[in-house]
Write an enzyme that holds these catalytic residues in place. Structure first.
Site, short mmCIF file in Angstrom:
data_model
loop_
_atom_site.label_atom_id
_atom_site.label_comp_id
_atom_site.label_asym_id
_atom_site.label_seq_id
_atom_site.Cartn_x
_atom_site.Cartn_y
_atom_site.Cartn_z
N ARG A 16 0.94 -1.03 0.17
CA ARG A 16 0.06 -0.22 0.70
C ARG A 16 1.06 1.49 -0.15
NH1 ARG A 16 -1.91 1.29 4.74
NH2 ARG A 16 -0.89 -0.89 5.82
N TYR B 126 -1.37 -3.34 -7.19
CA TYR B 126 -1.13 -4.37 -5.70
C TYR B 126 -2.36 -4.29 -4.34
CZ TYR B 126 2.04 -7.21 -2.52
OH TYR B 126 2.56 -8.34 -2.05
N GLY C 187 -4.32 -3.62 -1.40
CA GLY C 187 -5.39 -2.31 -1.29
C GLY C 187 -4.96 -2.00 -1.65
N LYS D 169 -9.45 -1.97 2.03
CA LYS D 169 -9.50 -1.04 2.58
C LYS D 169 -10.30 0.41 2.32
CE LYS D 169 -6.38 -3.48 4.19
NZ LYS D 169 -6.57 -4.49 6.39
N HIS E 140 -10.34 -2.20 11.64
CA HIS E 140 -9.73 -2.60 10.97
C HIS E 140 -9.17 -4.11 12.25
CE1 HIS E 140 -5.16 -3.23 9.56
NE2 HIS E 140 -5.68 -4.03 8.61
N SER F 269 -1.68 -3.12 10.84
CA SER F 269 -1.00 -4.28 9.40
C SER F 269 0.02 -5.05 9.86
CB SER F 269 -0.83 -3.39 7.82
OG SER F 269 -2.11 -2.83 7.81
N CYS G 26 0.82 -7.38 11.82
CA CYS G 26 1.12 -7.46 13.50
C CYS G 26 0.44 -8.31 13.71
CB CYS G 26 0.37 -6.25 14.04
SG CYS G 26 1.72 -4.36 13.43
N THR H 68 -4.05 -12.11 11.59
CA THR H 68 -4.50 -13.69 10.04
C THR H 68 -3.86 -14.18 11.70
OG1 THR H 68 -4.26 -12.79 8.38
CG2 THR H 68 -4.69 -14.98 8.10
N ASP I 267 -9.49 -9.54 8.85
CA ASP I 267 -8.70 -8.73 9.10
C ASP I 267 -9.71 -7.11 8.20
OD1 ASP I 267 -6.78 -7.09 7.90
OD2 ASP I 267 -7.62 -6.29 6.33
N ARG J 143 1.69 -12.04 -0.82
CA ARG J 143 1.33 -12.09 0.14
C ARG J 143 0.19 -13.51 -0.49
NH1 ARG J 143 -1.60 -8.88 4.38
NH2 ARG J 143 0.11 -7.36 4.10
N GLY K 235 0.26 -19.79 19.33
CA GLY K 235 -0.84 -20.53 19.66
C GLY K 235 -0.75 -20.25 21.12
P1 GTP Z 1 -1.98 -7.61 7.29
O1 GTP Z 1 -2.66 -8.46 7.18
O2 GTP Z 1 -1.42 -6.88 6.50
O3 GTP Z 1 -3.22 -7.00 8.00
O4 GTP Z 1 -1.32 -8.61 8.65
P2 GTP Z 1 -2.68 -9.24 10.19
O5 GTP Z 1 -2.17 -8.15 10.86
O6 GTP Z 1 -2.74 -10.18 9.51
O7 GTP Z 1 -0.84 -10.03 9.93
P3 GTP Z 1 -0.40 -11.33 10.29
O8 GTP Z 1 -1.13 -12.58 10.99
O9 GTP Z 1 -0.33 -11.93 9.14
O10 GTP Z 1 1.42 -11.66 10.55
C1 GTP Z 1 2.37 -10.68 10.09
C2 GTP Z 1 3.43 -11.30 10.28
O11 GTP Z 1 3.12 -11.18 12.08
C3 GTP Z 1 3.97 -12.29 9.85
O12 GTP Z 1 4.83 -12.54 9.79
C4 GTP Z 1 3.77 -13.45 11.99
O13 GTP Z 1 4.95 -14.94 11.71
C5 GTP Z 1 3.74 -11.99 12.88
N1 GTP Z 1 3.16 -12.59 13.73
C6 GTP Z 1 2.17 -13.10 13.70
N2 GTP Z 1 1.49 -13.36 15.41
C7 GTP Z 1 3.10 -13.55 15.87
C8 GTP Z 1 3.77 -13.40 17.55
O14 GTP Z 1 2.05 -14.07 17.99
N3 GTP Z 1 4.64 -13.45 17.72
C9 GTP Z 1 5.75 -13.25 16.48
N4 GTP Z 1 6.66 -12.89 17.45
N5 GTP Z 1 5.75 -13.08 15.41
C10 GTP Z 1 3.76 -13.01 15.44
C1 SPV Z 2 -3.21 -4.50 5.24
O1 SPV Z 2 -2.17 -3.71 5.10
O2 SPV Z 2 -3.31 -4.33 6.82
C2 SPV Z 2 -3.69 -5.78 4.40
C3 SPV Z 2 -2.89 -5.76 3.39
O3 SPV Z 2 -4.68 -6.31 4.91
S1 SPV Z 2 -3.58 -5.24 1.86
O4 SPV Z 2 -4.77 -5.81 1.39
O5 SPV Z 2 -3.33 -5.22 0.99
O6 SPV Z 2 -3.94 -3.22 2.04
MN MN Z 3 -4.89 -5.76 7.19
#
Ligand code: GTP
Ligand code: SPV
Ligand code: MN
Length: 602
Positions: free
Chosen positions: A86, A216, A218, A225, A245, A267, A269, A272, A294, A385, A510
């Protein structure tokens, strides 16, 4: 690569599914006159159409076919290397006045912006096919569900929209004939995929979005978004609901009692991952199910908040995804998955940093260059992604299609903070929780272009996604709280606190179930807490740490510690942030900060 590809000519019965609604026809005609495509492809979302578009995309190198045994019905797409995330600096909220967009958004005057974009779009689709993608956001029988149409000259966008939304006939039927019906107008063109001509513009008053110059995520899946959050948040305030969000998960205890929780993390963080969590063995009988990963749309009914997931698929971060970190995501992406910017192995499988097993001896990196484990470059782009249908998720919640939504017991805020923020604490009440959300901060990630790892304030994880004045957004949160007779409890978590030697103190993934377990205990009124200046903090003895390996008692104390010095700085950063927003911040939130500071002194 998602550079513009020449027009395609579908056989009869494909691409000719014209809707009957005159308003849609007029709008498409207008965009056709402006962009002058070779032909128009009206999408119906059918299997046959999808097969045809995949075949054409393979021919035009928009997609790369993967190994049918290792990744059935899955494909790889490589975006232009100048276009991998983004672009917040080129994202605009085009309201009549700058004040409506507020201090956190880029603002641009609507008439001028339309005219600039029309200039860029003039003749932009010459020699290309213009696709018209009808879609709905939300379960078919939810009162919150919205209709959108996206015009695009990218097949990758069409294929992604089919995964991410309920696309095609379902939207056309829902819209019907009424020329006055409400629907979102989205226009997207790749142009020449040049960052200098890349603009993502929102016109909330017109329920319209125009996105040019990118291919690309978002930036271009306008449902996500752009509609579900930026336009969505604007509509939500007007109509008295919340567009956030947030992931939505269900958590069921061994005795069958179920709660739903929504969590806002910025994002990349952990949304998922948290939404698909598998509890550790010690939590036998507990089960987590996913409603959304999301975005949450929430409305008030019977004094409670009820949430639906407007999406139909997951657009998830690939690097770091493994059978160890997120087995449910691995199962979800075993098939039917559209990968973007991951590495390609010699046997046409996909690979990324953090995947299970040893890295391949040779692969092609996300740009298509030769790669070996000795290469300095990453094999997969950090913001690579997957797009996969939510139906593939083995722990999909049974109520995901429920138009009423699911009742929310707790809201969780959280970000990446290497210090200051303890593992978990609970707000005293809704207003205090709103303050915690409003002052949230997190290190920036690869999900947006720009520096990574810098702490910035990201209120409710909505900084890049709030489609109107952030002060009014805070006010809307406060007002929503007043309408709730059974408000969800509000928490803040931090999975990312680090020790002095720079290592994560908490194992995460987990094991986050241990924190979720405490949150549920609080919702059930089963457990006490330490009353601290920042909120109710979990006592060590109340966190179920059974069979937790690798975390020493000292580390646990560090994780739960509230360091007064760090918090002095934190509070002064809150003040600076609110000051930077000017006079829009509701006075209740300033009062919250004064109370917080005072609690540290008493
Ligand atoms: P967007 O799709 O951008 O909104 O991201 P998201 O908030 O869904 O984050 P996602 O679950 O994809 O995790 C993003 C990154 O953080 C990945 O590389 C994960 O491996 C890492 N991550 C997720 N949960 C944890 C956690 O509990 N601890 C740590 N250390 N890393 C984590
Ligand atoms: C985010 O950045 O929070 C996402 C990926 O979920 S995107 O759809 O590219 O914005
Ligand atoms: Mn997101």
């Amino acid at each position: 690569m998602n550079n513009p590809a020449p027009a395609i000519s579908p056989p009869a019965g494909i691409g000719d599914h014209k809707p009957a609604n005159q308003a849609v026809l007029d709008w498409v005609h207008e965009v056709e006159q402006l962009t002058q495509p070779e032909n128009i492809f009206w999408c119906d979302g059918s299997e046959r159409e999808n097969d045809f578009l995949i075949a054409e995309s393979l021919k035009q190198n928009v997609l790369i076919r993967l190994n049918e045994k290792k990744a059935p019905r899955s494909y790889l797409h490589r975006s232009n290397p100048n276009d991998v995330a983004r672009v917040e600096q080129f994202t605009f909220i085009c309201t009549p006045t700058k004040a409506e967009a507020g201090p956190t958004n880029n603002w641009s005057e609507p008439a001028e912006t339309y005219s600039k974009l029309q200039g860029l779009l003039k003749g932009a689709m010459r020699g290309r096919t213009m696709f018209v993608v009808p879609y709905i956001m939300g379960p078919p029988d939810s009162p919150l569900t919205k209709i959108g149409f996206e015009i695009t000259d990218s097949k990758y966008v069409v294929l992604s929209m089919r995964i991410m939304t309920r696309m095609g006939e379902i939207a056309v039927k829902r819209l019907g004939h009424d020329p006055k019906a409400e629907w979102n107008r989205g226009v997207h063109s790749l142009l020449d995929v040049n960052p200098e001509r890349r603009f993502i513009c929102h016109f909330p008053q017109d329920n319209a979005i125009i996105s040019v110059g990118s291919g690309y995520g978002g930036n271009v899946l306008l449902s996500k978004k752009c509609l579900a959050l930026r336009i969505g948040s604007y509509l939500a305030r007007k109509q008295g609901w919340l567009a956030e969000h947030m992931l939505i998960l269900g958590v069921e205890s061994p005795v069958g009692k179920k709660h739903y929780v929504a969590a806002a993390f910025p994002s990349a963080c952990g949304k998922t991952n948290f939404a698909m969590l598998i509890p550790p063995k010690h939590f036998a009988g507990w089960k987590v199910t996913t409603v959304g990963d999301d975005i949450a749309w929430m409305q008030i009914r019977d004094g409670r908040l009820w949430a639906v997931n407007p999406e139909n698929g997951y657009f998830g971060v690939v690097p770091g995804t493994s059978c160890k970190s997120n087995p449910n995501a691995m199962k979800s992406i075993e098939r039917d998955t559209l990968y973007t910017n991951v590495a390609l192995t010699d046997d046409s499988d996909v690979w990324w940093e953090g995947k299970d097993g040893a890295p391949p001896k040779h692969a092609f990196d996300w740009r298509g260059n030769d790669w070996t484990p000795d290469s300095k470059e990453k094999a997969a782009h950090p913001n690579s992604r997957f797009a996969t249908p939510m139906r593939n998720n083995p722990v999909l919640d049974p109520h995901v299609e429920d138009g009423n939504g699911v009742p929310i017991s707790a809201i969780i805020f959280g970000g990446r903070r290497s210090d200051t923020m303890p593992l978990v604490f609970q707000a005293f009440d809704w207003e205090h929780g709103t303050y915690i959300g409003a002052t949230m901060a997190s290190e920036t990630t690869a999900a947006a272009t720009g520096a990574v790892g810098q702490v910035r304030r990201d209120p409710m994880a909505m900084l890049p996604f709030c489609g109107y004045n952030i002060g009014d957004y805070f006010r809307h949160w406060l007002e929503t709280g007043k309408r709730l007779t059974k408000p969800p409890l509000i928490f803040h978590v931090n999975w990312f606190r680090k020790s002095a030697d720079g290592k994560f103190l908490w194992p995460g993934f987990g094991d986050n179930m241990r924190v979720l377990g405490w949150i549920i205990d609080r919702c059930e009124g089963r457990v006490g807490a330490n009353e601290s200046a920042i909120g109710h903090i979990s006592r060590l003895q109340d966190l179920d740490l059974g069979e937790l390996r690798g975390v020493t008692p000292n580390q646990m104390r560090e994780l739960l510690n509230v360091n007064a010095e760090e918090w002095q700085k934190e509070i002064s950063d809150h003040a600076k942030f609110f000051e930077s927003l000017g006079s829009v911040v509701p006075k209740e939130l300033d009062k919250q900060r004064e109370n917080l500071a005072a609690r540290f002194k008493s």
